[in-house]
Design an enzyme around this catalytic site. Structure first.
Site, PDB file in Angstrom:
ATOM      1  N   SER A  86      25.148   4.934  47.811  1.00  0.00           N
ATOM      2  CA  SER A  86      23.944   5.320  47.074  1.00  0.00           C
ATOM      3  C   SER A  86      22.963   6.175  47.865  1.00  0.00           C
ATOM      4  CB  SER A  86      23.222   4.070  46.556  1.00  0.00           C
ATOM      5  OG  SER A  86      23.876   3.559  45.420  1.00  0.00           O
ATOM      6  N   LYS A 123      22.013   9.403  46.284  1.00  0.00           N
ATOM      7  CA  LYS A 123      20.919   9.573  45.322  1.00  0.00           C
ATOM      8  C   LYS A 123      19.764  10.393  45.905  1.00  0.00           C
ATOM      9  CE  LYS A 123      21.862   5.449  42.496  1.00  0.00           C
ATOM     10  NZ  LYS A 123      22.965   4.754  43.152  1.00  0.00           N
ATOM     11  N   SER A 177      17.799   1.633  42.741  1.00  0.00           N
ATOM     12  CA  SER A 177      19.096   2.298  42.870  1.00  0.00           C
ATOM     13  C   SER A 177      19.925   2.178  41.596  1.00  0.00           C
ATOM     14  CB  SER A 177      19.885   1.711  44.052  1.00  0.00           C
ATOM     15  OG  SER A 177      20.930   2.585  44.445  1.00  0.00           O
TER      16      SER A 177
END
Length: 446
Positions: A63, A66, A127
């Site tokens: 993640s 991102k 997230s």
């Protein structure tokens, strides 16, 4: 190309008392006791590397991907292509992903509308994966097209060793068979720690407002509705969390089986902001955990804040002995003063600060027959003040080009001389030439 011809002209005085003994080079990885596949620590202001371990090896980033989605969102907002109040209608793809409770998600209702700001906050704080895909679809029309934007932007930013296959950082097999076209079912985003640090560096440099959201410990998604859910930030180094660390206000965690427990953190103390990246962190027994990644980040932050201090290496206006001026041709003045344009500061290891000096490197391409030709503007770059080490040791590198140098410029202007003065100069040059030839002739007789 800069011509490096001058010798060291100045060695900086000691600026503060030595705090601890340490070698001149960047500490070896084992000396920090990190249990990670890769790590890097940089100065968030300059991109200067303070520490690195296996930082060029492409690894799973989960993640932390991102951060690129955030960058592209802020860019789209800035360019007016998307607005914070713009509404996104949930598609079958984002709905199915949002209902997967094994993933980090906020619940999205099929056909329901959500603002881009709501989706962004869910991404940055919690997230949330489906929310991330919703942002990708809004910006590019589909996640497939958005992935192309991610890879194009990575190239533009100068990242190396990267591969983006989706907007979230999940393994494609978690996307319910709807992963972006042209990518494999088990593919996952990868990038070296150095490129992750560069991405974080550019995100903070270009869109520092991201910290307004990444620093939020907790927030209720859609408060007051049936879909309300508490979003606790996955960054447990924020104030109030179990691994709280002074000054931390971002940036992005990442966890998958492939990437392990990874983290890109940033912390600020005084006028110093650091960025730390740890990838696939484990404890001393080799087991990955949230604590392992935050312990590794803490070690990096402690090293940076305790061992380094920001020092002014070159003051503005500094002049180099023997290079205070340059000749000027056809000017009202025969010379022009030169000096360092802007002060240059950098993070210096406390025990190394007396090892730094500077030298003047003249840019001969700016000169004609050994001088500048009038008119000469104030602020004309004529060379560089290069930072060097007195002991010949290596300087710290940067995640994005650049180097340890400051511009040397003209500190005043020189106007072009009038026709009468130019005529006198020409006559003077003529007789000077004759005199030189005459003396050479006489010397030749003997």
């Amino acid at each position: 190309m800069w011509k490096k011809t001058a010798m060291i002209l100045m060695v900086l005085p000691v600026l503060m008392m030595t705090l601890a003994a340490a070698p001149h080079q960047i500490q070896a990885a084992e000396e920090l006791g990190l249990h990670v596949d890769a790590a890097i620590l940089i100065d968030a202001d300059s991109g200067q590397i303070l520490y690195e371990q296996n930082a060029d090896a492409p690894l799973g980033i989960a993640s932390m991907s991102k951060m690129m989605t955030e960058y592209l969102l802020f860019e789209a907002i800035k360019e007016g292509k998307v607005s914070w109040d713009q509404e996104y209608t949930v598609t079958d793809y984002t709905y199915q992903v949002s209902q997967d409770r094994q993933l980090s998600n906020v619940p999205l209702r099929l056909g329901e509308t959500y603002t881009i700001r709501e989706l962004y906050e869910a991404l940055a704080i919690y997230s949330a994966n489906a929310a991330t895909i919703g942002i990708a679809e809004t910006i590019a029309g589909s996640e497939t097209k958005f992935v192309q934007l991610m890879n194009d932007k990575a190239d533009e930013l100068g990242l190396e060793g990267y591969t983006f296959v989706n907007s979230t950082g999940l393994n494609n097999e978690h996307l319910h068979g709807m992963h972006p076209e042209g990518t494999g079912e088990k593919d996952e985003n990868v990038m070296p720690a150095k490129s992750v640090a560069l991405l974080a560096y550019r995100l903070l440099e270009d869109y520092p407002e991201v910290l307004e959201t990444t620093s939020i410990p907790s927030k209720i998604f859609r408060e007051g509705t049936a879909d309300a859910i508490k979003m606790d930030n996955w960054n447990f180094m924020l104030p109030g969390f179990v691994f709280e660390y002074e000054g931390v206000d971002g940036l992005k965690t990442g966890t998958t089986e492939f990437a392990g427990h990874s983290f890109t953190g940033t912390a600020k103390r005084g006028d110093t902001r650091l960025i730390a990246v740890v990838m696939k962190a484990v404890d001393k027994n080799g087991k990955g955990s949230y604590q392992a990644r935050f312990d590794a980040a803490r070690t990096l932050f402690d090293y940076g804040f305790n061992q380094f201090s920001k020092q002014e290496i070159i003051p503005a206006g500094h002049q180099f002995k023997g290079h205070e001026t340059l000749p000027v041709k056809k000017g009202k003045e025969k010379t022009v003063k030169i000096g360092v344009e802007q002060p240059f500061s950098m993070l210096v290891k406390t025990t190394d600060k007396d090892q730094y000096g500077v030298k003047f490197s003249q840019d001969d391409s700016k000169l004609k027959d050994g001088g500048l030709e009038a008119p000469v503007k104030k602020g004309t770059v004529v060379g560089k003040a290069d930072i060097i080490r007195k002991d010949g040791g290596d300087l710290y590198g940067f995640v994005q080009g650049g180097g340890l140098a400051a511009d040397v410029v003209t500190t005043e202007k020189v106007e072009k001389a009038g026709w009468f003065k130019l005529s006198l100069q020409a006559v003077g040059d003529f007789f000077s030439g004759l005199w030189g030839k005459s003396t050479d002739f006489v010397k030749g007789l003997f």
